[in-house]
Design an enzyme around this catalytic site. Structure first.
Site, mmCIF file in Angstrom:
data_model
loop_
_atom_site.group_PDB
_atom_site.id
_atom_site.type_symbol
_atom_site.label_atom_id
_atom_site.label_comp_id
_atom_site.label_asym_id
_atom_site.label_seq_id
_atom_site.Cartn_x
_atom_site.Cartn_y
_atom_site.Cartn_z
ATOM 1 N N ASP A 167 -7.888 -5.421 13.825
ATOM 2 C CA ASP A 167 -7.623 -3.979 13.692
ATOM 3 C C ASP A 167 -7.140 -3.747 12.265
ATOM 4 O OD1 ASP A 167 -6.896 -1.354 13.991
ATOM 5 O OD2 ASP A 167 -5.339 -1.719 15.485
ATOM 6 N N SER A 168 -8.069 -3.846 11.333
ATOM 7 C CA SER A 168 -7.701 -3.896 9.915
ATOM 8 C C SER A 168 -7.898 -2.554 9.227
ATOM 9 C CB SER A 168 -8.589 -4.924 9.209
ATOM 10 O OG SER A 168 -9.915 -4.445 9.203
ATOM 11 N N THR A 169 -7.343 -2.462 8.033
ATOM 12 C CA THR A 169 -7.658 -1.344 7.157
ATOM 13 C C THR A 169 -9.061 -1.557 6.579
ATOM 14 O OG1 THR A 169 -6.296 -2.611 5.616
ATOM 15 C CG2 THR A 169 -5.363 -0.576 6.396
ATOM 16 N N GLY A 180 -3.072 -12.125 8.018
ATOM 17 C CA GLY A 180 -3.852 -12.524 9.188
ATOM 18 C C GLY A 180 -4.791 -13.685 8.905
ATOM 19 N N HIS A 193 -8.256 2.906 19.884
ATOM 20 C CA HIS A 193 -7.449 1.808 20.436
ATOM 21 C C HIS A 193 -7.986 1.315 21.780
ATOM 22 C CE1 HIS A 193 -4.335 3.375 17.503
ATOM 23 N NE2 HIS A 193 -4.718 2.197 17.078
ATOM 24 N N GLN A 233 0.828 -1.203 0.000
ATOM 25 C CA GLN A 233 0.000 0.000 0.000
ATOM 26 C C GLN A 233 0.864 1.256 0.000
ATOM 27 O OE1 GLN A 233 -2.183 -1.038 3.538
ATOM 28 N NE2 GLN A 233 -0.283 -1.594 4.552
#
Ligand code: SAM
Length: 267
Positions: free
Chosen positions: A141-143, A124, A48, A17
């Protein structure tokens, strides 16, 4: 939402990316991947804390935790606040995100040097498929669901997460904005509810994410976050409180309707 960029600190195309770190007047340093805001110094604590503490407080004794994505280190930092935690695996596909965070976001990444933390640079989806019954808590905790993150929003992945969790295990996945990602939330929540006996959706207010209102989908093998009395003894937070834990599950009607046919009585 707009903000003033005072300086570009770093810019590169990684194998996965486009990665930019910029300095903004309003939000301090900002991590941007493929043009999308990932985190900023000013409001990172909201996201978070909310991706981590709801599950960490709901599980009776979380010892082994996997953070899928989360290369900035913010979710890992929150998980490490729990004395019960023995092992945290950060499973991040793009090593450069972790390296950039170590350079430009020391407040987020400091926890990555904790001896309990292991950083793995793999997909993942593959990691979860290969580790069965190992985790007490999995945080996705992904894009956004484009590029390498697409698989992290699939029904198959949520099923693999179920199998990767020990009894009483809990999954939390960030599931985007209820204003801009209605179908995604409905689909992700339905997929989690189809696999886990307890499924809940909760919200938090993150100013720099599209629309400012953000959703998290939780699946649990047993413990219900609605039954929990959070205990923050020895744990410092700035957004998450016992009251927020309960309030976050109170959904505006239009959000409730997104998941209505699939809830198991709560929300
Ligand atoms: N808080 C952020 C948000 O909601 O905008 C997410 C931040 S974190 C930087 C997201 C990370 O997920 C990225 O660093 C990206 O490289 C990683 N990622 C995307 N797809 C992945 C996959 N299949 N396996 C592991 N990590 C992945």
């Amino acid at each position: 939402m707009s903000c003033k960029v005072s300086r570009t600190l770093h810019s590169e195309q990684t194998p996965f990316q486009k990665l930019d770190v910029i300095e903004t007047t309003e939000f301090g340093r900002m991590l941007v991947l493929d043009g999308m805001v990932q985190t900023t110094e000013a409001d990172e604590f909201v996201y978070h804390e909310m991706i981590a503490h709801v599950a960490m407080q709901t599980h009776p004794s979380p010892r082994r935790v996997a953070v899928i994505g989360g290369g900035d280190g913010g979710a890992v930092r929150e998980v490490l606040k729990y004395a019960s935690v023995q092992q945290v695996r950060l499973v991040e596909i793009d090593r450069r995100v972790v390296e950039a965070s170590r350079t430009f976001f020391p407040g987020l990444s400091a926890g990555l040097d904790d001896p309990r933390v292991e950083c793995l640079y793999v997909d993942g989806v593959q990691h979860i498929r290969e580790h069965k019954g190992e985790y007490d808590v999995i945080l996705v905790d992904s894009t956004e669901p484009v590029g390498p993150a697409v698989g992290l929003f699939s029904q198959e992945f949520y099923r693999e997460c179920f199998e990767s969790l020990a009894p009483e295990g809990i999954l939390v996945a960030q599931t985007e904005s209820p204003f801009f990602n209605k179908e995604l939330i409905a689909r992700a929540f339905r997929a989690i509810a189809a696999v886990f006996p307890v499924s809940r959706l909760y919200l938090a207010s993150v100013p720099t994410y599209p629309s400012g209102l953000w959703s998290f989908s939780l699946g649990s093998k047993g413990p219900d976050p609605l039954d929990v009395e959070p205990d923050l003894t020895g744990i410092e937070t700035r957004y998450y409180t016992p009251g927020i834990h309960k309030a976050a599950f109170q959904l505006p009607r239009f959000v409730q309707e997104l998941i209505e046919t699939d809830t198991n009585g709560g929300g």
